[in-house]
Each structure stands twice: as C-alpha cells, then as structure tokens.
Design a protein around this motif. Structure first.
Motif, short mmCIF file in Angstrom:
data_model
loop_
_atom_site.label_atom_id
_atom_site.label_comp_id
_atom_site.label_asym_id
_atom_site.label_seq_id
_atom_site.Cartn_x
_atom_site.Cartn_y
_atom_site.Cartn_z
N GLY A 68 0.81 -1.21 0.00
CA GLY A 68 0.00 0.00 0.00
C GLY A 68 0.85 1.26 0.00
N ARG A 69 1.94 1.23 0.72
CA ARG A 69 2.80 2.42 0.83
C ARG A 69 3.48 2.74 -0.50
N GLY A 72 0.59 2.76 -3.59
CA GLY A 72 -0.40 3.82 -3.50
C GLY A 72 -1.81 3.34 -3.80
N ARG A 73 -2.68 4.29 -3.99
CA ARG A 73 -4.09 4.00 -4.21
C ARG A 73 -4.35 3.16 -5.47
N ALA A 76 -3.60 -0.36 -4.59
CA ALA A 76 -4.55 -0.77 -3.55
C ALA A 76 -5.91 -1.12 -4.16
N GLN A 90 -12.51 1.22 1.13
CA GLN A 90 -11.17 1.76 1.25
C GLN A 90 -11.22 3.23 1.65
N GLU A 94 -9.74 4.87 5.07
CA GLU A 94 -8.85 6.03 5.08
C GLU A 94 -9.39 7.14 5.98
N SER A 118 -4.53 0.00 3.58
CA SER A 118 -4.93 1.40 3.78
C SER A 118 -3.93 2.14 4.66
N VAL A 121 -1.22 3.11 2.29
CA VAL A 121 -1.68 4.17 1.38
C VAL A 121 -1.72 5.50 2.12
#
Length: 193
Positions: A68-69, A72-73, A76, A90, A94, A118, A121
C-alpha cells in the motif's frame, strides 16, 4: 471445498499455521484453533505455535502495508478487487485512519487486507503500524490458540464459538474507540451536562 481446505490444514501439520495465515484462504480463527489442538495433542509446544502464528500475522500485515505504501491507491484498488473489497470501503478506512490514527489498525483483526493496505496508502508511520499490529496479533494468536486447546479434538467448532464471541469483540473495539474519542474531545461531555 471446505472439507478440502480442512484436510489441507490437517495434512500440513505445524506448517499449516503460518501457511494458512499468510495465504488467507482459511479463516484465521480455524487455523489458530487447529494450532491449539496440536498443542493439546502434544504434537507441538504452545510457544512454537504461538511464535509461528504471531510472526505469520505480522509478516503478512507488514507486506500488505508496504504494498500500500509503495503502490499507493492505484495498486490498492487493484488488490481490493482481488480481495472483493469495494472502493467505498477503502475510502471509509482512510477516513477512519485520519480520524482515529494508528489504533484503527486494531480492526485488522476483522479485515486484515483492508486496514493493512490502507495504512500504507495513508502513509501511517511504520513504527506505529508495526507496534499496534504486533500487540493486536499477539493477543489474537494467544486467545485463539488457547481456545483451540480448550476445544481439543472439537477444534473445528471454532466457527460456532466465533458466532457467539464475535459480537463481543466488535463491542469491545467500538467501546475502545468511543472512550478514546470522548477523552480527546472533552467538550462533548460538557455540552451534554
């Protein structure tokens, strides 16, 4: 299908614990209960099963966090489709991270993929994520291995146990967040008085 997964779990013995947790095809409560059964039948020590389960949970969560990091979205959202998680969930996760901070990771017990990805992200501090994940899954592993130990050869009945136990877990988590919210916003109590 369920019988096949159960036989796979039994056939792999001790190694089914980390395998079942990381692959995530079998409910983790069942995997942990089977671990408790292994302890009770003297096929493995409690410490071994606990360390295998706990490290598998933490490793899978950390992996999902970094996906996720770094992804990113967009990544994800692709993963959520494969896990059958709607994009709205999601966005809701967030929003909860923004509102409640790192302790929302406690909900990973309910929906591991959603909250771990998440957290990445949302660029939640890895240290906070790791600490909360480690604590939460240590307690989760301990409890369900003990339950499996108590159930013994009836470890497959963990589903019935969870049906009755699940609402209490949900209530406990909701109560924790309510208390935390009230403590961080004391004006709520003053307005109602």
């Amino acid at each position: 299908m369920w019988h096949f997964l159960e036989q796979l779990l039994v056939g792999c013995g001790v190694f089914s614990i980390p395998l079942g947790i990381i692959v995530q095809l079998i409910p983790n409560e069942l995997v942990l209960a089977y671990g408790g059964y292994l302890v009770g039948s003297h096929d493995a020590s409690f410490l071994l099963i606990f360390v295998l389960a706990w490290s598998a949970f933490v490793a899978s969560q950390v992996g999902l966090y970094w996906i996720g990091r770094y992804g990113g979205r967009p990544v994800a959202l692709k993963l959520y489709r494969s896990f059958r998680i709607k994009p709205e969930k999601q966005l809701q996760a967030e929003a909860w991270f923004e509102k409640y901070g790192a302790w929302i990771v406690c909900l990973s017990l309910i929906w591991r993929q959603l909250f771990a990805i998440s957290a990445g992200v949302m660029r939640l501090s890895f240290r906070k994520f790791f600490v909360v994940t480690t604590i939460v899954f240590a307690a989760w592993s301990f409890v369900f291995i003990k339950v499996g130990l108590m159930l013994g050869s009836n470890w497959r009945q963990i589903g019935e146990f969870m049906h009755g136990f699940g609402p209490y877990v949900g209530f406990g988590i909701a109560l924790f967040f309510l208390i935390r919210y009230i403590r961080s916003n004391p004006s709520i109590i003053k307005k109602s008085a």
